[in-house]
Motif scaffolding. Structure first.
Motif, PDB file in Angstrom:
ATOM      1  N   ALA A   3       0.876  -1.169   0.000  1.00 46.01           N
ATOM      2  CA  ALA A   3       0.000   0.000   0.000  1.00 46.01           C
ATOM      3  C   ALA A   3       0.914   1.221   0.000  1.00 46.01           C
ATOM      4  O   ALA A   3       1.708   1.418   0.928  1.00 46.01           O
ATOM      5  N   LYS A  18       1.842   6.549 -10.673  1.00 50.94           N
ATOM      6  CA  LYS A  18       0.745   5.762 -10.098  1.00 50.94           C
ATOM      7  C   LYS A  18       0.411   4.581 -10.998  1.00 50.94           C
ATOM      8  O   LYS A  18       0.274   3.449 -10.530  1.00 50.94           O
ATOM      9  N   GLU A  22       0.769   0.643  -9.996  1.00 49.54           N
ATOM     10  CA  GLU A  22      -0.423  -0.200  -9.991  1.00 49.54           C
ATOM     11  C   GLU A  22      -0.252  -1.383 -10.943  1.00 49.54           C
ATOM     12  O   GLU A  22      -0.675  -2.497 -10.621  1.00 49.54           O
ATOM     13  N   GLY A  25       1.304  -4.181  -9.394  1.00 48.33           N
ATOM     14  CA  GLY A  25       0.513  -4.872  -8.379  1.00 48.33           C
ATOM     15  C   GLY A  25       0.322  -4.140  -7.074  1.00 48.33           C
ATOM     16  O   GLY A  25      -0.275  -4.673  -6.139  1.00 48.33           O
ATOM     17  N   HIS A  26       0.811  -2.917  -6.976  1.00 45.68           N
ATOM     18  CA  HIS A  26       0.688  -2.160  -5.730  1.00 45.68           C
ATOM     19  C   HIS A  26      -0.631  -1.388  -5.691  1.00 45.68           C
ATOM     20  O   HIS A  26      -1.186  -1.031  -6.719  1.00 45.68           O
ATOM     21  N   SER A  27      -1.088  -1.116  -4.486  1.00 44.03           N
ATOM     22  CA  SER A  27      -2.239  -0.255  -4.259  1.00 44.03           C
ATOM     23  C   SER A  27      -1.704   1.149  -4.004  1.00 44.03           C
ATOM     24  O   SER A  27      -0.885   1.342  -3.099  1.00 44.03           O
ATOM     25  N   VAL A  28      -2.139   2.136  -4.807  1.00 44.99           N
ATOM     26  CA  VAL A  28      -1.561   3.479  -4.724  1.00 44.99           C
ATOM     27  C   VAL A  28      -2.646   4.527  -4.506  1.00 44.99           C
ATOM     28  O   VAL A  28      -3.622   4.592  -5.242  1.00 44.99           O
ATOM     29  N   ILE A  29      -2.447   5.330  -3.470  1.00 47.62           N
ATOM     30  CA  ILE A  29      -3.245   6.532  -3.237  1.00 47.62           C
ATOM     31  C   ILE A  29      -2.309   7.692  -3.551  1.00 47.62           C
ATOM     32  O   ILE A  29      -1.163   7.711  -3.092  1.00 47.62           O
ATOM     33  N   ARG A  44      -5.565   6.210   6.845  1.00 46.66           N
ATOM     34  CA  ARG A  44      -5.301   4.795   6.580  1.00 46.66           C
ATOM     35  C   ARG A  44      -3.818   4.489   6.747  1.00 46.66           C
ATOM     36  O   ARG A  44      -3.010   5.390   6.856  1.00 46.66           O
ATOM     37  N   PHE A  46      -0.212   2.815   5.413  1.00 47.71           N
ATOM     38  CA  PHE A  46       0.552   2.583   4.195  1.00 47.71           C
ATOM     39  C   PHE A  46       1.842   1.851   4.544  1.00 47.71           C
ATOM     40  O   PHE A  46       2.384   2.018   5.635  1.00 47.71           O
TER      41      PHE A  46
END
Length: 119
Positions: A3, A18, A22, A25-29, A44, A46
């Protein structure tokens, strides 16, 4: 995968990074500036803060300092065209932060992110 919170003030660079992370395979905010990223850090957890150093309102070094106060275990990685600034001890950047100098190839970024998260 990880994350990741991505803080980058350049819109096209932020979208580009980003998308690459992604795809790996990563979750990116993502956030356009440091104060926006700080808000996300309060909402959240990270695994990694990936931040530019030079940004308006709150720079990446201040963001990294505050991030480690919120979560001392979070990994920090700077992406910058100003590596000497990040490496300057007087700026009080987190000691174990990784610095990746611009310009870089996306595969190098993805490799370094995965290496830092695994450490």
């Amino acid at each position: 995968m990880a994350a990741i919170l991505l803080a980058e003030d350049d819109d096209s660079m932020r979208r580009f990074l980003k998308k690459a992370l992604e795809r790996a395979g990563h979750s990116v905010i993502d956030a356009a500036q440091g104060d926006e990223a700080l808000t996300e850090l309060q909402l959240r957890e990270f695994d990694l803060l990936l931040t530019d150093i030079v940004m308006p309102v709150m720079d990446g070094i201040e963001l990294a300092r505050r991030a480690t106060e919120i979560d001392p275990e979070m990994k920090i990685m700077f992406i910058t065209g100003f590596a000497a600034v990040a490496l300057n001890a007087a700026n009080q950047a987190p000691e174990d932060a990784k610095v990746l100098s611009k310009p870089f190839h996306l595969k190098d970024l993805v490799h370094e992110v995965e290496r830092v998260v695994a450490a």
